[in-house]
Write a protein that holds these residues in place. Structure first.
Motif, PDB file in Angstrom:
ATOM      1  N   SER A  74      24.755 -56.316  -2.149  1.00 28.90           N
ATOM      2  CA  SER A  74      26.104 -55.913  -1.747  1.00 28.90           C
ATOM      3  C   SER A  74      27.125 -57.234  -2.195  1.00 28.90           C
ATOM      4  O   SER A  74      26.370 -58.199  -2.382  1.00 28.90           O
ATOM      5  N   TYR A  75      28.179 -57.010  -1.908  1.00 34.22           N
ATOM      6  CA  TYR A  75      29.276 -58.003  -2.264  1.00 34.22           C
ATOM      7  C   TYR A  75      28.860 -59.242  -1.320  1.00 34.22           C
ATOM      8  O   TYR A  75      28.820 -60.356  -1.795  1.00 34.22           O
ATOM      9  N   VAL A  76      28.904 -58.852  -0.090  1.00 33.17           N
ATOM     10  CA  VAL A  76      28.867 -60.026   0.908  1.00 33.17           C
ATOM     11  C   VAL A  76      27.457 -60.865   0.915  1.00 33.17           C
ATOM     12  O   VAL A  76      27.339 -61.840   0.825  1.00 33.17           O
ATOM     13  N   GLU A  77      26.421 -59.959   0.457  1.00 40.17           N
ATOM     14  CA  GLU A  77      24.909 -60.456   0.419  1.00 40.17           C
ATOM     15  C   GLU A  77      24.904 -61.474  -0.685  1.00 40.17           C
ATOM     16  O   GLU A  77      24.454 -62.511  -0.531  1.00 40.17           O
ATOM     17  N   LEU A  78      25.362 -60.983  -1.904  1.00 38.15           N
ATOM     18  CA  LEU A  78      25.574 -61.792  -3.245  1.00 38.15           C
ATOM     19  C   LEU A  78      26.386 -63.146  -2.978  1.00 38.15           C
ATOM     20  O   LEU A  78      25.939 -63.957  -3.311  1.00 38.15           O
ATOM     21  N   TYR A  79      27.532 -63.082  -2.479  1.00 40.70           N
ATOM     22  CA  TYR A  79      28.377 -63.925  -2.133  1.00 40.70           C
ATOM     23  C   TYR A  79      27.666 -64.948  -1.306  1.00 40.70           C
ATOM     24  O   TYR A  79      27.784 -66.321  -1.671  1.00 40.70           O
ATOM     25  N   LYS A  80      26.847 -64.609  -0.242  1.00 46.34           N
ATOM     26  CA  LYS A  80      26.201 -65.613   0.536  1.00 46.34           C
ATOM     27  C   LYS A  80      25.046 -66.177   0.075  1.00 46.34           C
ATOM     28  O   LYS A  80      24.855 -67.168   0.231  1.00 46.34           O
ATOM     29  N   GLU A 100      34.428 -55.914 -10.236  1.00 50.24           N
ATOM     30  CA  GLU A 100      35.365 -55.142 -11.250  1.00 50.24           C
ATOM     31  C   GLU A 100      34.713 -54.422 -12.503  1.00 50.24           C
ATOM     32  O   GLU A 100      34.970 -53.495 -13.002  1.00 50.24           O
ATOM     33  N   LEU A 101      33.415 -55.325 -12.738  1.00 50.02           N
ATOM     34  CA  LEU A 101      32.512 -54.613 -13.901  1.00 50.02           C
ATOM     35  C   LEU A 101      31.516 -53.888 -13.482  1.00 50.02           C
ATOM     36  O   LEU A 101      31.178 -53.234 -14.294  1.00 50.02           O
ATOM     37  N   GLY A 102      31.533 -53.447 -12.198  1.00 48.73           N
ATOM     38  CA  GLY A 102      30.770 -52.538 -11.829  1.00 48.73           C
ATOM     39  C   GLY A 102      29.304 -52.962 -11.521  1.00 48.73           C
ATOM     40  O   GLY A 102      28.174 -52.130 -11.315  1.00 48.73           O
TER      41      GLY A 102
END
Length: 205
Positions: A74-80, A100-102
């Motif tokens: 997920s966005y949050v998981e990868l960010y962390k 943005e790139l999917g």
């Protein structure tokens, strides 16, 4: 102002940049070419900060793509995950771009996890929602994708009974033990009681 004294290949795609009166820097060859870093060039401090940021951004993006090669995030998981090694802004920039790139798609990821937890592991709503929340997915998205499995609650409970808990039902206090086990799988006691009553009635018939 930083003055470049030498630009030499270091290891692989990494180049070493030596400066007059400053510590050396190690940059990717792509960054060296993009900013035309060469012997004798003089670089203002603000320009050098941009170069360093671009190099870190590239490293973080490569790390993110490496992680995504193995599984979805997920966005949050990868960010962390990236935050362990990179600054906040770099992590945001990388995740924004990959979204943005999917390469990051929370809905696709949520649907995949829902299939895994509900169809394969046969979790109840509460257990599945808890697992998905730990992956950084929003409650709204979790509720939405799990709502598609509301009509299969009885079926999943009965499958779990037949696959894992059938022998327990024959033990002393077996019904209570099975109910507690199903609760740990994330089912509500009202759903457990209803499904178990129906299951036992069908077995008697």
């Amino acid at each position: 102002m930083l003055k470049i004294l030498s630009v030499e290949k270091y290891k692989g795609n990494t180049w070493r940049i030596d400066f007059e009166g400053a510590e050396p820097a190690f940059l990717n060859s792509e960054i060296v070419l993009r900013y035309n870093l060469r012997v004798g060039a003089e670089i203002p401090e603000n320009a050098w900060e941009e170069i360093v940021y671009s190099n870190e951004l590239r490293r973080a993006r490569e790390r993110a793509m490496y992680l995504l090669d193995y599984r979805d995030y997920s966005y949050v998981e990868l960010y962390k995950k990236l935050l362990n090694n990179y600054g906040e802004q770099i992590c945001y920039d990388v995740c924004d771009r990959l979204a943005e790139l999917g390469f990051i798609n929370d809905r696709r990821y949520a649907e995949s996890l829902a299939r895994k937890y509900m169809e394969v592991k046969r979790f109840g709503y509460y257990r599945a929602a808890q697992e998905m929340k730990q992956k950084g997915l929003s409650k709204e998205l979790i509720d939405e994708v799990l709502s598609e499995y509301e009509d299969t609650v009885d079926e999943r409970i009965c499958q779990l009974i037949e696959k894992k808990y059938l022998r327990r039902l024959e033990e002393d206090g077996g019904v209570k033990k099975v109910k507690n086990a199903l609760a740990r799988q994330g089912y509500s006691y009202s759903d457990i009681n209803a499904a178990l009553d129906r299951y036992l009635e069908e077995q008697e018939d």
